[in-house]
Design an enzyme around this catalytic site. Structure first.
Site, PDB file in Angstrom:
ATOM      1  N   ASP A  37      -5.461   4.219  -9.180  1.00 34.69           N
ATOM      2  CA  ASP A  37      -6.191   3.973  -7.794  1.00 34.69           C
ATOM      3  C   ASP A  37      -6.578   3.279  -6.762  1.00 34.69           C
ATOM      4  OD1 ASP A  37      -4.810   6.769  -7.622  1.00 34.69           O
ATOM      5  OD2 ASP A  37      -6.539   7.535  -6.945  1.00 34.69           O
ATOM      6  N   ARG A  51      18.783   6.389  -2.468  1.00 32.22           N
ATOM      7  CA  ARG A  51      18.599   7.581  -3.487  1.00 32.22           C
ATOM      8  C   ARG A  51      16.112   7.915  -3.559  1.00 32.22           C
ATOM      9  NH1 ARG A  51      23.109   8.706  -3.643  1.00 32.22           N
ATOM     10  NH2 ARG A  51      23.935   9.252  -5.067  1.00 32.22           N
ATOM     11  N   ILE A  65       3.746   9.437 -15.240  1.00 31.92           N
ATOM     12  CA  ILE A  65       4.390   7.957 -16.564  1.00 31.92           C
ATOM     13  C   ILE A  65       2.969   7.269 -15.892  1.00 31.92           C
ATOM     14  CG2 ILE A  65       5.614   6.092 -16.803  1.00 31.92           C
ATOM     15  CD1 ILE A  65       7.534   8.949 -16.586  1.00 31.92           C
ATOM     16  N   ARG A 117      22.894   0.619  -3.005  1.00 34.10           N
ATOM     17  CA  ARG A 117      21.842   1.649  -2.794  1.00 34.10           C
ATOM     18  C   ARG A 117      20.581   1.234  -2.302  1.00 34.10           C
ATOM     19  NH1 ARG A 117      23.554   5.935  -7.578  1.00 34.10           N
ATOM     20  NH2 ARG A 117      25.108   6.364  -6.317  1.00 34.10           N
ATOM     21  N   HIS A 150      -3.448   8.110  -4.519  1.00 31.63           N
ATOM     22  CA  HIS A 150      -4.109   9.299  -3.804  1.00 31.63           C
ATOM     23  C   HIS A 150      -4.019   8.940  -2.270  1.00 31.63           C
ATOM     24  CE1 HIS A 150      -7.360  11.471  -2.683  1.00 31.63           C
ATOM     25  NE2 HIS A 150      -7.062  12.301  -3.258  1.00 31.63           N
ATOM     26  N   MET A 172       1.652   6.445  -7.362  1.00 34.32           N
ATOM     27  CA  MET A 172       0.473   6.971  -7.201  1.00 34.32           C
ATOM     28  C   MET A 172      -0.791   6.247  -6.262  1.00 34.32           C
ATOM     29  SD  MET A 172      -0.474   9.666 -10.286  1.00 34.32           S
ATOM     30  CE  MET A 172       0.388  11.520 -10.530  1.00 34.32           C
ATOM     31  N   ARG A 192     -11.273  18.535 -13.835  1.00 33.50           N
ATOM     32  CA  ARG A 192     -11.730  18.748 -12.100  1.00 33.50           C
ATOM     33  C   ARG A 192     -12.957  19.538 -11.517  1.00 33.50           C
ATOM     34  NH1 ARG A 192      -9.374  14.562  -9.667  1.00 33.50           N
ATOM     35  NH2 ARG A 192      -6.979  14.131 -10.769  1.00 33.50           N
ATOM     36  N   ASN A 195     -13.874   8.720  -7.794  1.00 33.94           N
ATOM     37  CA  ASN A 195     -14.960   8.976  -6.430  1.00 33.94           C
ATOM     38  C   ASN A 195     -15.823   9.944  -6.865  1.00 33.94           C
ATOM     39  OD1 ASN A 195     -14.747   6.658  -4.754  1.00 33.94           O
ATOM     40  ND2 ASN A 195     -12.626   6.775  -4.674  1.00 33.94           N
TER      41      ASN A 195
HETATM   42  O1  F6P Z   1      -6.649   9.972  -9.280  1.00 32.35           O
HETATM   43  C1  F6P Z   1      -5.537   9.558 -10.022  1.00 32.35           C
HETATM   44  C2  F6P Z   1      -4.517  10.393  -9.216  1.00 32.35           C
HETATM   45  O2  F6P Z   1      -3.300   9.956 -10.704  1.00 32.35           O
HETATM   46  C3  F6P Z   1      -3.804   9.765  -7.841  1.00 32.35           C
HETATM   47  O3  F6P Z   1      -3.099   9.299  -7.814  1.00 32.35           O
HETATM   48  C4  F6P Z   1      -3.112  11.683  -7.587  1.00 32.35           C
HETATM   49  O4  F6P Z   1      -2.929  12.161  -6.379  1.00 32.35           O
HETATM   50  C5  F6P Z   1      -4.232  12.892  -8.465  1.00 32.35           C
HETATM   51  O5  F6P Z   1      -4.974  11.655  -9.197  1.00 32.35           O
HETATM   52  C6  F6P Z   1      -3.055  13.261  -9.604  1.00 32.35           C
HETATM   53  O6  F6P Z   1      -4.023  14.185  -9.530  1.00 32.35           O
HETATM   54  P1  F6P Z   1      -3.855  15.770 -10.534  1.00 32.35           P
HETATM   55  O7  F6P Z   1      -4.283  15.097 -11.632  1.00 32.35           O
HETATM   56  O8  F6P Z   1      -5.002  16.416 -10.456  1.00 32.35           O
HETATM   57  O9  F6P Z   1      -2.289  16.467 -10.196  1.00 32.35           O
END
Ligand code: F6P
Length: 346
Positions: free
Chosen positions: A140, A264, A271, A175, A184, A182, A79, A116
């Protein structure tokens, strides 16, 4: 765009969070570049870190065999954001190192495969004079300028399978099952997997929901003799003050308080990013990769390959950088799901 040029030396890096299909994209770029245009492919290690530290190796056609179905990225990723200001630091700036190493490696172009953040960096490097081509990837699906990023379809498949599995155990125990996916700040994975998996409630960051409306809806379902409910939430609905727990945990606590129903939560996590890409992602990544090689041959730089109405097109990086593609409140999929009784908590 210029006359087709053969024999160029092109660098490729994968940056940001990984996703299924990265190797298919590397293969798509590489095989087209080598077989069709007689180019040389240089694989840069670990995203922009490899450009800063000058860590790279040549990838031959042989290196690209057998990677189509592999998850992750054979190049590694990071990153690293080279343009992030490093106030007070005395060493040579990272963008300058990247420029120098680009020259020293003898590159004619750098292919940046990423989401991005990566595409914004790619645009900044283009402004610094590097020849750059972008390929949009992320589970995402939030890259502006393309109908779809690769990685998204695989993530939706994985999330949908998880929701399918929750149905039976939710039914057995009567339940409320909350599943967090995920995405973001975008709700695409939650929207698609929620619809594909028959979620009763779908909560996404783009649509402001209320805990009370969700509770009301769940109580009504219970009173209508629907013994269980599935609630699909995007990680991005998490409010700023909920630092210590996940969106699913905090919602689960609220639902229990408001409804008294047995609840729950499941946080699906990484994954969604691992393992072999879906056939659709393999195809999309391959199409993107091949188109990127064609763009380089035509010296059509400073652009990102994109999908528009099922055609591969190119979009200037200047238009993509700094923007997000989010779900619109009036997205036809949202409206259709609402028309079928799905709650978005409003
Ligand atoms: O952008 C992909 C993603 O998996 C997002 O869905 C999530 O918020 C983020 O990356 C997690 O980032 P990291 O790998 O830095 O924990």
């Amino acid at each position: 765009m210029g006359k087709i040029k053969r024999g160029q030396r092109i660098g490729i890096l994968t940056a940001g969070g990984d996703c299924p299909g990265l190797n298919a994209a590397i293969r798509g770029v590489g095989k087209t570049a080598i077989v069709k245009y007689d180019m040389t492919l240089i694989g840069i290690s670990d995203g922009f870190t490899g450009m800063i530290n000058k860590e790279y190796r040549e990838l031959t056609e042989h290196d690209l065999s057998g990677i189509l179905t592999l998850g992750g990225t054979i190049l590694g990723t990071s990153r690293e954001k080279p343009f992030k200001s490093e106030k007070g630091k005395k060493e040579i700036s990272k963008p300058r190192l990247i420029r120098e190493h680009y020259e020293q490696m003898g590159l004619d172009c750098l292919v940046c495969v990423g989401g991005n953040g990566t595409l914004k960096t790619a645009w900044k490097l283009a402004q610094e004079g590097l020849n750059v081509v972008g390929i949009p990837k992320t589970i995402d699906n939030d890259v502006w300028g393309t109908d779809m990023t690769f990685g998204f379809d695989s993530a939706v498949n994985i999330a949908t399978e998880a929701i399918d599995r929750l149905h039976s155990t939710a039914n057995s125990h009567k339940r409320i099952m909350i599943i967090e996916v995920m995405g973001h700040n975008a709700g695409w994975i939650a929207l698609y997997s929620g619809i594909a998996g028959g979620g009763d409630v779908i909560l996404i960051p783009e649509i402001e929901y209320s805990d009370e409306k969700v509770a009301e809806y769940l109580i009504r379902r219970a009173s209508e003799n629907k013994p269980y409910s599935i609630v699909v939430v995007a990680e991005g609905i998490r409010k700023a003050d909920e630092n210590s727990c996940s969106a699913a945990q905090s919602l689960s606590k609220r639902i229990r308080e408001l409804t008294g129903l047995d609840t729950r939560e499941t946080v699906l996590g990484y994954i969604q990013r691992g393992g072999t890409p879906s056939p659709m992602d393999r195809v999309l990544a391959t199409r993107y990769g091949a188109a990127a090689a064609d763009m380089i041959a035509a010296r059509d730089y400073g652009k990102m390959v994109a999908l528009k109405d099922d055609l591969i097109v190119s979009v200037p990086l200047s238009e993509v950088a700094g923007k997000l593609k989010l779900v619109k409140e009036n997205d036809p999929m949202v409206t259709q799901a609402m028309n079928m009784g799905t709650s978005f908590g409003i």
